[in-house]
Design a protein around this motif. Structure first.
Motif, short mmCIF file in Angstrom:
data_model
loop_
_atom_site.label_atom_id
_atom_site.label_comp_id
_atom_site.label_asym_id
_atom_site.label_seq_id
_atom_site.Cartn_x
_atom_site.Cartn_y
_atom_site.Cartn_z
N LYS A 1 3.62 -4.10 -6.61
CA LYS A 1 2.59 -3.05 -6.84
C LYS A 1 2.74 -1.41 -6.21
N THR A 2 3.89 -1.57 -5.56
CA THR A 2 4.61 -0.50 -4.72
C THR A 2 5.83 0.38 -5.73
N LYS A 3 5.21 1.62 -5.58
CA LYS A 3 5.87 2.65 -6.95
C LYS A 3 7.08 2.55 -6.83
N ARG A 4 7.95 2.27 -5.58
CA ARG A 4 9.25 2.41 -5.53
C ARG A 4 9.38 1.33 -7.07
N ARG B 1 1.02 -0.73 0.31
CA ARG B 1 -0.05 -0.11 -0.33
C ARG B 1 0.96 1.56 0.02
N ASP B 2 2.63 0.77 0.11
CA ASP B 2 2.95 2.32 0.53
C ASP B 2 3.12 3.01 -0.80
N GLN B 3 3.09 4.02 -1.68
CA GLN B 3 3.22 4.50 -2.95
C GLN B 3 4.02 5.62 -2.79
N SER B 4 4.98 5.99 -1.60
CA SER B 4 6.06 6.94 -1.83
C SER B 4 6.65 6.65 -2.69
N VAL B 5 7.90 7.91 -2.83
CA VAL B 5 8.58 7.71 -3.95
C VAL B 5 9.80 7.70 -2.94
N ARG B 6 9.86 6.60 -1.41
CA ARG B 6 11.08 7.11 -0.51
C ARG B 6 11.45 5.15 0.07
#
Length: 298
Positions: free
Chosen positions: A268-271, A86-91
């Motif tokens: 599925k995470t953005k990073r 669920r973490d969609q941060s680019v970090r």
């Protein structure tokens, strides 16, 4: 309440068969492992291991505990991957596992480019040679050479990359000396645990000396540069090295296909998505080099 950390120590001893193996895997000392096991045995009121000269063997009670401990571990990993997904941060942390030669001789400049594009992503490159377990979240992305697609675990998501070929190489100076009739014997240079691959031939050059063995790929490359003999290398290593040349009369061999692998919710995470898309493009550009059709990265 049972402490999950105590269960992790129990699983490490059960799987490793000794306190030493568990301590090495967990990065702690023997005393810590023994203390954790004693805590869990006290909480459960049973003895879980029988100490033998050959190591630690599970008791009947220990076997029962193992069944439930495996279930606890699986549930823990599932919870982690779903939350992580669920973490969609680019970090945050991004762990990538791959073979050492791929890291040092091909993709490190690309990892550096990705890190510059995304300065808040903390990258950890796992290139020790041991396969990290994606299911247990020991890594987020694996870049692996796969000979047979059917061997890929069904729970992993894969992006197919280029085919990887290897050849037989020697130093340019050693080839020139051989052609000039130098009497020095030519050896096979091999990594000790592998030996001479079945597919490898000597071509026009005949190896007459005893083998020269190393324990890792970097030492192998340095040895062939020194003119000790001939060795097998991936084309992206041998062709890109100005000091090396393919042994005349030898053929290339396909090691397999490069795959970018991710697991479950992690992909599925953005990073992770950004990284796999970035590296898949770079790998596609390297296809001629990986197939032995180019002698440089340009």
């Amino acid at each position: 309440m049972i402490d999950w950390d105590d269960v992790r120590y129990f699983l490490a001893v059960a799987r490793g068969g000794s306190v030493r193996a568990a301590a090495e895997r967990l990065g702690v000392n023997h005393a810590t492992v023994l203390r954790r096991i004693a805590q869990l045995e006290e909480r459960l009121g049973v003895h879980m291991f029988e100490k033998l000269p050959s190591g630690y063997r599970l008791t009947a009670a220990g076997e029962e505990v193992l069944e439930f401990a495996d279930q606890m571990e699986a549930s823990s990993h599932l919870l982690e991957t779903r939350v992580f997904g669920r973490d969609q941060s680019v970090r945050g942390l991004l762990r990538v596992t791959l073979a050492p030669p791929l890291a040092t001789h091909l993709l490190m400049p690309d990892f550096a480019d990705f890190a510059r594009l995304h300065p808040d992503i903390e990258m950890e490159i796992l290139s020790s040679g041991e396969l990290a377990n994606l299911t247990n979240r020991e890594a987020d992305v694996a870049i692996r050479v796969v000979y047979d697609r059917k061997t890929l675990p069904l729970n992993l998501h894969g992006m197919k990359g280029p085919e990887l070929f290897g050849g037989v190489y020697m130093s340019c100076d050693r080839l020139a000396a051989w052609r000039a009739g130098a009497p020095d014997p030519i050896r096979w240079i091999v990594i000790s645990i592998h030996g001479i691959p079945d597919w490898a031939s000597e071509g026009e050059v005949r190896a007459t000396g005893v083998p020269f063995r190393t324990t890792d790929a970097e030492a192998q490359i340095v040895a062939v540069r020194q003119g000790l003999g001939i060795t097998t290398l991936p084309c992206f290593v041998g062709d890109a090295d100005s000091l090396l040349v393919r042994v005349p009369g030898t053929d290339l061999h396909m090691y397999g296909t490069l795959w970018l692998l991710t697991q479950g919710e992690t992909r599925k995470t953005k990073r992770v998505r950004l990284f796999t898309e970035f590296i898949s493009r770079r790998l596609a550009a390297y296809a001629p080099l990986l197939a032995g059709l180019s002698i440089s990265r340009d």
